[in-house]
Design an enzyme around this catalytic site. Structure first.
Site, PDB file in Angstrom:
ATOM      1  N   GLU A 156       3.591  -2.823   8.912  1.00 17.42           N
ATOM      2  CA  GLU A 156       4.105  -1.474   8.770  1.00 17.42           C
ATOM      3  C   GLU A 156       2.958  -0.534   9.121  1.00 17.42           C
ATOM      4  O   GLU A 156       1.800  -0.862   8.900  1.00 17.42           O
ATOM      5  CB  GLU A 156       4.580  -1.235   7.333  1.00 17.42           C
ATOM      6  CG  GLU A 156       5.884  -1.959   7.062  1.00 17.42           C
ATOM      7  CD  GLU A 156       6.306  -1.888   5.604  1.00 17.42           C
ATOM      8  OE1 GLU A 156       5.994  -0.906   4.930  1.00 17.42           O
ATOM      9  OE2 GLU A 156       6.936  -2.855   5.149  1.00 17.42           O
ATOM     10  N   GLY A 259     -11.294  -3.187  -2.089  1.00 22.05           N
ATOM     11  CA  GLY A 259     -10.656  -2.039  -2.733  1.00 22.05           C
ATOM     12  C   GLY A 259      -9.652  -2.468  -3.774  1.00 22.05           C
ATOM     13  O   GLY A 259      -9.842  -3.462  -4.475  1.00 22.05           O
ATOM     14  N   CYS A 266       5.405  -7.585   1.726  1.00 17.32           N
ATOM     15  CA  CYS A 266       5.173  -8.907   2.321  1.00 17.32           C
ATOM     16  C   CYS A 266       4.134  -9.746   1.590  1.00 17.32           C
ATOM     17  O   CYS A 266       4.473 -10.782   1.023  1.00 17.32           O
ATOM     18  CB  CYS A 266       4.774  -8.749   3.788  1.00 17.32           C
ATOM     19  SG  CYS A 266       6.147  -8.212   4.807  1.00 17.32           S
TER      20      CYS A 266
END
Ligand code: UDX
Length: 439
Positions: A156, A259, A266
Site C-alpha cells: 500500500e 521504530g 498484511c
C-alpha cells in the site's frame, strides 16, 4: 484481453485499474454496491497514490467498469483474477477464507466454457486444490476451468507502481503443459517484456511465496527492533546501527527501519496465519520464531506507552497527549492494526485525553476508535498538550516548525516513535526529545 477482477479492495481495485492501463478490457466485481458505484465514477473508496487518476482515465476510456453481478463478470471473459480479502479469523491466528470460497462458489456455476481462475488472495498453503475441487464440481465447464496461483506483493502507498512494475511475477500451476500459463503470459506480456523475472512453479510454492516473503519482511523489522531494545539498555543508537548493518550487501538497509514496528492488513495477519497453517501441517517448530517476531513487534507499542507514562511521572490520568499519525504507515488511509492507534487507544484507556491527527486516515480512525479526539491540524493537536507522540512518519510532520509548536504545547516534550524527526532541531527549539532505540 477481456478479464475480470473479483474483489475490489486495496488489492483488487488496484489490479483492475492497472490491468486496464496495460491495455486490457477489465470488469471489476465487488458485492458492495456503494463501492461499485464509486469506482464506476472513477474514484477509489480508499486513498492510494495514483489510483484515482488511473480509475478516472480508464472508466472514461471504456476499458474499465465495475459491477456487483457475477453473471456479468463471468460472461465478460475467460480470465478471472480473485483478489478478495482473507482476514484473520476472529479470536484465532488462522485465515478466514469465507470470502474466497464464497466468491469461487458464486463464480463456478457461471463458467460454461474453458476459463482460468487466477487467485491473488493470500491463503494458507494447500488452498489451491480446494478451490480447484469446487470449480471442477460446480462449473458446467468442469475440468476445463484451470486454477492458477498468482500471488501479489504490492505495498500500500506504492500499489500502482508495484503492480505495473513488480519485482517478480509468480505463476503456480498443477500441470506442466498448462493452458493457463499461456493465458497469464499473454496477460502480463508487457510486464514480462519490461524484464520482470517470471517464475513458473507449482501451486504450493506459489502459495508459500507470499507467506514466506511477508514473514521475512516482518522478521527483518523485528530483528532491528530487538536491537533497539538492546540499544535502549546500553546507550547505543539503533538508527546508526541499522546504517552500519545495512552496508553489508547480504543484510541491506531497506525494510529495516527501526521504530514502532509493523502493522497493516498484511504482515501481522500473515505471520499469524502462517504459524497456524504450519501447526496444522505438523511443521509448527519451523515457525515458532515468528511468535517471537510478533512479540517483539507488540512490545514496541507497549514500550511507547511505558515511555509516555515515565515521561509524565508514572501517571497519564487526565493528561493531554497529542498523537501524530493514525494510518499504519504514511501515504495510506489504512488503519488496520495501526501501531499508532493501538498506542493512542491504550493511553486513552489509562485515562489520558488523546488527540490524534493524520493527513488521510481520520475518517477510518474515527470508525474504529470512536472514543479518541481528532483534528486534521497537527499544530492544533498539540495545543495544551503535555506530550507529543510521533507515531506515523508522514513527511509533512518533518516540516512543522518545532519553535512555533513549542509555544502551543503545555510542556514541549516529544517521543519520536519512528526516529525521523530532526532531534537536534527540536532540542534547539526547546523540546525534550525521547526516541525509541536512542539514548
Ligand atoms: C506488505 C509487504 O511489503 C507487501 O510486499 C505485501 O504484499 C503486503 O504486506 P504493506 O503492508 O503495504 O505491504 O506495507 P510495508 O511497507 O511492508 O509496511 C508494513 C509495516 O511495517 C508498516 O506498519 C511499516 O510502518 C512497518 N515497517 C516497514 C517498519 O516498521 N520498518 C520498515 O523498515 C518497513
Amino acid at each position: 484481453m477481456k478479464l475480470t477482477v473479483i474483489g475490489c479492495g486495496y488489492l483488487g481495485a488496484t489490479h483492475a485499474a492497472c490491468m486496464a492501463e496495460l491495455g486490457h478490457d477489465v470488469v471489476g466485481l465487488d458485492t458492495d454496491t456503494d463501492k461499485v458505484h464509486l469506482l464506476n465514477s472513477g474514484r477509489a473508496p480508499f486513498f492510494e497514490r495514483d489510483l484515482d487518476d488511473l480509475l478516472a482515465k480508464h472508466t472514461a476510456s471504456g476499458r474499465l467498469k465495475f459491477t456487483a453481478s457475477y453473471a456479468e463478470a463471468a460472461a465478460h471473459g475467460d480470465l478471472h483474477f480473485i483478489g478478495v480479502g482473507t482476514p484473520q479469523r476472529a479470536g484465532e491466528n488462522a485465515y478466514d477464507l469465507g470470502h474466497l470460497f464464497g466468491a469461487v462458489r458464486r463464480l463456478a456455476p457461471r463458467l460454461h466454457g474453458p476459463a482460468v481462475v487466477a487467485v491473488k488472495s493470500t491463503v494458507p498453503v494447500g488452498t489451491a486444490p480446494r478451490i480447484a475441487e469446487i470449480l471442477h464440481e460446480f462449473a458446467p465447464a468442469g475440468e476445463k476451468v484451470e486454477v492458477a496461483w498468482n500471488p501479489e506483493f504490492l505495498r500500500e502507498s506504492s500499489a500502482v507502481e508495484d503492480t505495473l512494475r513488480p519485482d517478480r511475477l509468480v505463476f503456480g500451476f498443477n500441470t506442466e503443459q498448462s493452458w493457463a500459463e499461456a493465458v497469464l503470459r499473454q496477460c502480463f506480456a508487457k510486464t514480462i517484456e519490461y524484464g520482470t523475472p517470471t517464475i513458473v512453479t507449482d501451486w504450493a510454492t506459489a502459495e508459500l511465496a507470499k507467506a514466506s516473503a511477508n514473514s521475512f519482511l516482518a522478521t527483518k523489522i523485528s530483528f532491528i527492533n530487538a536491537m533497539a531494545e538492546v540499544c535502549e539498555t546500553s546507550g547505543a543508537d539503533v538508527h546508526q546501527l541499522a546504517d552500519i548493518l545495512g552496508h553489508d550487501a547480504r543484510i541491506g538497509r531497506s525494510g529495516m527501519r527501526p521504530g514502532l514496528g509493523f502493522g497493516g492488513g498484511c504482515l501481522p495477519k500473515d505471520i499469524r496465519g502462517f504459524m497456524a497453517r504450519a501447526g496444522e501441517l505438523g511443521a509448527d517448530q519451523a515457525l515458532t520464531f515468528l511468535r517471537e517476531v510478533d512479540a517483539i513487534n507488540n512490545r514496541r507499542r507497549e514500550r511507547i506507552v511505558g515511555l509516555a507514562r515515565e515521561q509524565l511521572g508514572g501517571n497519564v490520568m487526565g493528561k493531554r497527549i497529542a498523537v501524530w499519525g493514525a494510518a499504519f504507515k504514511p501515504d495510506t488511509d489504512d488503519v488496520r492494526d495501526s501501531p499508532a492507534l493501538t498506542v493512542a487507544q491504550n493511553l486513552h484507556e489509562l485515562g489520558a485525553t488523546v488527540t490524534v491527527t493524520d493527513p488521510k486516515a481520520l475518517d477510518n480512525a474515527r470508525k474504529t476508535h470512536p472514543r479518541l479526539d481528532y483534528t486534521d491540524d497537527p499544530v492544533a493537536a498539540v495545543q495544551d498538550a503535555v506530550l507529543l507522540l510521533h507515531l506515523t512518519e508522514w513527511p509533512q510532520y518533518g516540516h512543522v516548525d518545532p519553535r512555533r509548536l513549542a509555544t502551543r504545547a503545555a510542556s514541549p516534550t516529544v517521543i519520536d516513535g519512528r526516529g525521523t524527526l530532526d532531534a537536534a532541531r527540536w532540542r534547539e527549539a526547546g523540546w525534550t526529545v525521547r526516541a525509541l532505540g536512542r539514548p
